[in-house]
Design a protein around this motif. Structure first.
Motif, short mmCIF file in Angstrom:
data_model
loop_
_atom_site.label_atom_id
_atom_site.label_comp_id
_atom_site.label_asym_id
_atom_site.label_seq_id
_atom_site.Cartn_x
_atom_site.Cartn_y
_atom_site.Cartn_z
N ILE A 9 -12.59 -69.16 62.40
CA ILE A 9 -11.68 -70.23 62.81
C ILE A 9 -10.68 -69.71 63.83
O ILE A 9 -10.39 -70.38 64.84
N GLU A 10 -10.13 -68.51 63.59
CA GLU A 10 -9.18 -67.93 64.54
C GLU A 10 -9.82 -67.73 65.91
O GLU A 10 -9.24 -68.08 66.94
N MET A 11 -11.04 -67.18 65.91
CA MET A 11 -11.72 -66.95 67.19
C MET A 11 -12.06 -68.28 67.86
O MET A 11 -11.94 -68.41 69.09
N LEU A 12 -12.46 -69.26 67.07
CA LEU A 12 -12.77 -70.57 67.63
C LEU A 12 -11.54 -71.18 68.30
O LEU A 12 -11.63 -71.75 69.40
N CYS A 13 -10.39 -71.06 67.66
CA CYS A 13 -9.15 -71.59 68.23
C CYS A 13 -8.78 -70.87 69.52
O CYS A 13 -8.30 -71.51 70.48
N ILE A 14 -9.02 -69.57 69.57
CA ILE A 14 -8.76 -68.81 70.80
C ILE A 14 -9.63 -69.32 71.94
O ILE A 14 -9.14 -69.60 73.05
N ILE A 15 -10.92 -69.47 71.69
CA ILE A 15 -11.86 -69.87 72.74
C ILE A 15 -11.56 -71.28 73.22
O ILE A 15 -11.55 -71.56 74.44
N VAL A 16 -11.31 -72.20 72.30
CA VAL A 16 -11.08 -73.60 72.69
C VAL A 16 -9.79 -73.73 73.49
O VAL A 16 -9.76 -74.41 74.52
N ASN A 17 -8.73 -73.07 73.06
CA ASN A 17 -7.48 -73.14 73.82
C ASN A 17 -7.61 -72.51 75.20
O ASN A 17 -7.10 -73.04 76.19
N ALA A 18 -8.30 -71.37 75.28
CA ALA A 18 -8.47 -70.71 76.57
C ALA A 18 -9.29 -71.55 77.54
O ALA A 18 -9.03 -71.55 78.75
N THR A 19 -10.25 -72.30 77.01
CA THR A 19 -11.12 -73.10 77.86
C THR A 19 -10.53 -74.45 78.20
O THR A 19 -10.53 -74.89 79.35
N ALA A 20 -9.99 -75.13 77.18
CA ALA A 20 -9.60 -76.54 77.35
C ALA A 20 -8.21 -76.73 77.93
O ALA A 20 -7.89 -77.83 78.39
N CYS A 21 -7.36 -75.69 77.94
CA CYS A 21 -5.99 -75.90 78.42
C CYS A 21 -5.96 -76.29 79.90
O CYS A 21 -5.01 -76.91 80.36
N PHE A 131 4.68 -60.38 74.95
CA PHE A 131 5.13 -60.19 73.57
C PHE A 131 3.99 -60.41 72.59
O PHE A 131 3.76 -59.59 71.68
N VAL A 132 3.24 -61.49 72.75
CA VAL A 132 2.13 -61.77 71.83
C VAL A 132 1.01 -60.75 72.02
O VAL A 132 0.39 -60.31 71.04
N SER A 133 0.77 -60.33 73.26
CA SER A 133 -0.29 -59.35 73.52
C SER A 133 0.01 -58.01 72.87
O SER A 133 -0.92 -57.32 72.42
N PHE A 134 1.27 -57.63 72.83
CA PHE A 134 1.64 -56.38 72.17
C PHE A 134 1.24 -56.38 70.70
O PHE A 134 0.99 -55.32 70.11
N LEU A 135 1.19 -57.55 70.09
CA LEU A 135 0.86 -57.65 68.67
C LEU A 135 -0.63 -57.51 68.40
O LEU A 135 -1.04 -57.32 67.26
N GLY A 136 -1.46 -57.65 69.44
CA GLY A 136 -2.89 -57.44 69.28
C GLY A 136 -3.69 -58.71 69.05
O GLY A 136 -3.14 -59.80 68.88
N LEU A 137 -5.00 -58.53 69.03
CA LEU A 137 -5.92 -59.67 68.92
C LEU A 137 -5.77 -60.41 67.60
O LEU A 137 -5.87 -61.65 67.56
N GLU A 138 -5.55 -59.69 66.52
CA GLU A 138 -5.40 -60.35 65.22
C GLU A 138 -4.23 -61.33 65.24
O GLU A 138 -4.34 -62.45 64.73
N SER A 139 -3.13 -60.91 65.81
CA SER A 139 -1.96 -61.79 65.87
C SER A 139 -2.20 -62.98 66.80
O SER A 139 -1.76 -64.10 66.51
N ILE A 140 -2.90 -62.74 67.91
CA ILE A 140 -3.24 -63.86 68.80
C ILE A 140 -4.08 -64.88 68.04
O ILE A 140 -3.87 -66.10 68.16
N THR A 278 -1.40 -73.91 76.47
CA THR A 278 -1.45 -73.05 77.65
C THR A 278 -1.05 -71.62 77.29
O THR A 278 -1.68 -70.65 77.74
N LEU A 279 -0.02 -71.46 76.47
CA LEU A 279 0.42 -70.12 76.07
C LEU A 279 -0.67 -69.40 75.29
O LEU A 279 -0.98 -68.23 75.57
N ILE A 280 -1.28 -70.08 74.32
CA ILE A 280 -2.33 -69.45 73.52
C ILE A 280 -3.53 -69.09 74.39
O ILE A 280 -4.06 -67.98 74.34
N GLY A 281 -3.96 -70.06 75.21
CA GLY A 281 -5.14 -69.83 76.04
C GLY A 281 -4.94 -68.72 77.05
O GLY A 281 -5.80 -67.83 77.19
N LEU A 282 -3.81 -68.73 77.75
CA LEU A 282 -3.58 -67.73 78.78
C LEU A 282 -3.33 -66.35 78.18
O LEU A 282 -3.67 -65.33 78.80
N THR A 283 -2.74 -66.29 77.00
CA THR A 283 -2.57 -64.99 76.33
C THR A 283 -3.92 -64.38 76.00
O THR A 283 -4.13 -63.18 76.18
#
Length: 367
Positions: A9-21, A131-140, A278-283
């Motif tokens: 679910i986390e990975m799905l949310c990352i992909i959808v936000n990055a694509t659809a934003c 800031f979010v990138s410093f926390l790593g992929l799990e936090s994203i 936009t923040l989630i997708g671009l991060t």
């Protein structure tokens, strides 16, 4: 910086936000300008192309279990060619994030912060990304999952409340500027779903190749549904010759919602969706570019590269002097030619594997 595992679910949310934003900005107007009223199903052609490319990437991941797409490039093509393809991924992701961030900045300046310098808006946004990138992929992934549910609710709310403005006759002519133009643009604008390569870059964060396939297909389908819904709603709400001139049609749709004096101008709901998605997708895109670069040069610590890339993105975002140049030249060229950077490395790797490596792997397994 070692990466752990994240859920589907986390990975799905990352992909959808990055694509659809991207659907919240000028890409919608550009599509309407190219194909007219056929835009809402033209993007489904682009989605189908992306699904086919993803199927090739899935075959590569199955052929090299336990490896991400960057490691697959190195093993299938050799270190030097693999390095080149990974740098192409890094470059196209940096271009994608800088152009989308510039679209976001210009839209924010036009509709919300008229007196604010663009550099200030870009700087604040990049600070949040860093800031979010410093926390790593799990936090994203956790952030993406946490906010995706209210984002979906806000998006659906805006679309449903805009229903009163929909006029079915605006869908005609159904073929827009012709079936040929629709098919051609659907094929060459398939880079709208190019962020699916992030799944290959982050492949080792998933538990299995089965999860990889499930997340990838669902991510593309959901992104296609979101982008097609935005286009469909925009075409129903505005005549196509007006929709093709709007910088941010969904924001305007939200501002026109009116159900009496106590329920109108709810664009604040859309601003929430707009900013967070936009923040989630671009991060995620930014972190993918960093991951490609650190892999190429075998660097374990991503933090110095995150800071360096932040300055690069800041410069790339502001290097285009005017909004008109961005809308008339930069964005259309990226959307039409971006597939070269997003999909060509995958196609090259698949061809080499299929014709030269596949039989050797099968023979090695048999023996």
């Amino acid at each position: 910086m070692e990466e752990g595992k994240i859920g589907n679910i986390e990975m799905l949310c990352i992909i959808v936000n990055a694509t659809a934003c991207k659907a919240f900005f000028t890409s919608i107007a550009a599509v309407v300008q190219k194909v007219g009223t056929a835009g809402w199903y033209m993007t489904l052609i682009s989605m189908a192309v992306s699904l086919m490319v993803f199927s090739l990437m899935l075959q590569l991941v199955k052929a090299y279990p336990g490896k991400n797409i960057m490691e697959i490039f190195d093993e299938a093509l050799g270190k030097k060619i693999g390095m080149l393809l990974n740098l192409i991924f890094c470059l196209i992701l940096l271009l994608s994030i800088s152009i989308t961030l510039r679209e976001f900045t210009d839209a924010t300046k036009v509709y919300l912060l008229n007196e604010t310098p663009p550099g200030f808006i870009v700087g604040l946004f990049i600070i949040a990304i860093v800031f979010v990138s410093f926390l790593g992929l799990e936090s994203i992934g956790r952030v993406a999952k946490l906010f995706s549910y209210p984002l979906i609710f806000a998006f659906i709310t805006v679309i449903l409340l805009s229903f009163k403005r929909f006029q079915a006759y605006r869908l005609y002519p159904l073929l827009g500027y012709g079936a040929g133009a629709t098919l051609e643009n659907g094929l060459i604008r398939s880079s709208a779903y190019g962020e699916i390569i992030l799944l290959g870059i982050f492949a080792k964060a998933l538990n299995s190749t089965k999860d990889f396939g499930i997340v990838g297909r669902r991510g593309i389908l959901i992104s296609g549904a979101v982008i097609s819904t935005v286009l469909f709603s925009t075409i129903l709400s505005f005549p196509y010759f007006i929709a093709g001139e709007l910088m941010d049609p969904v924001y305007i749709m939200a501002s026109l919602i009116d159900y009496g004096r106590f329920f109108q101008r709810i664009e604040v709901v859309f601003i929430f969706t707009w900013n967070l998605s936009t923040l989630i997708g671009l991060t995620a895109v930014f972190y993918g570019a960093v991951a490609c670069y650190t892999h190429v040069f075998d660097m374990n610590d991503k933090k110095p590269i995150i800071v360096s890339f932040a300055f690069i993105v800041y410069i790339l975002t502001l290097i285009v002097p005017t909004v008109s140049i961005m809308l008339d030249y930069v964005v259309p060229n990226l959307r039409q030619l971006g597939w070269v950077g997003f999909y060509t490395p995958i196609l090259i790797a698949w061809l080499i594997w299929f014709f030269f490596k596949r039989r050797k792997q099968a023979y090695a397994k048999e023996n």
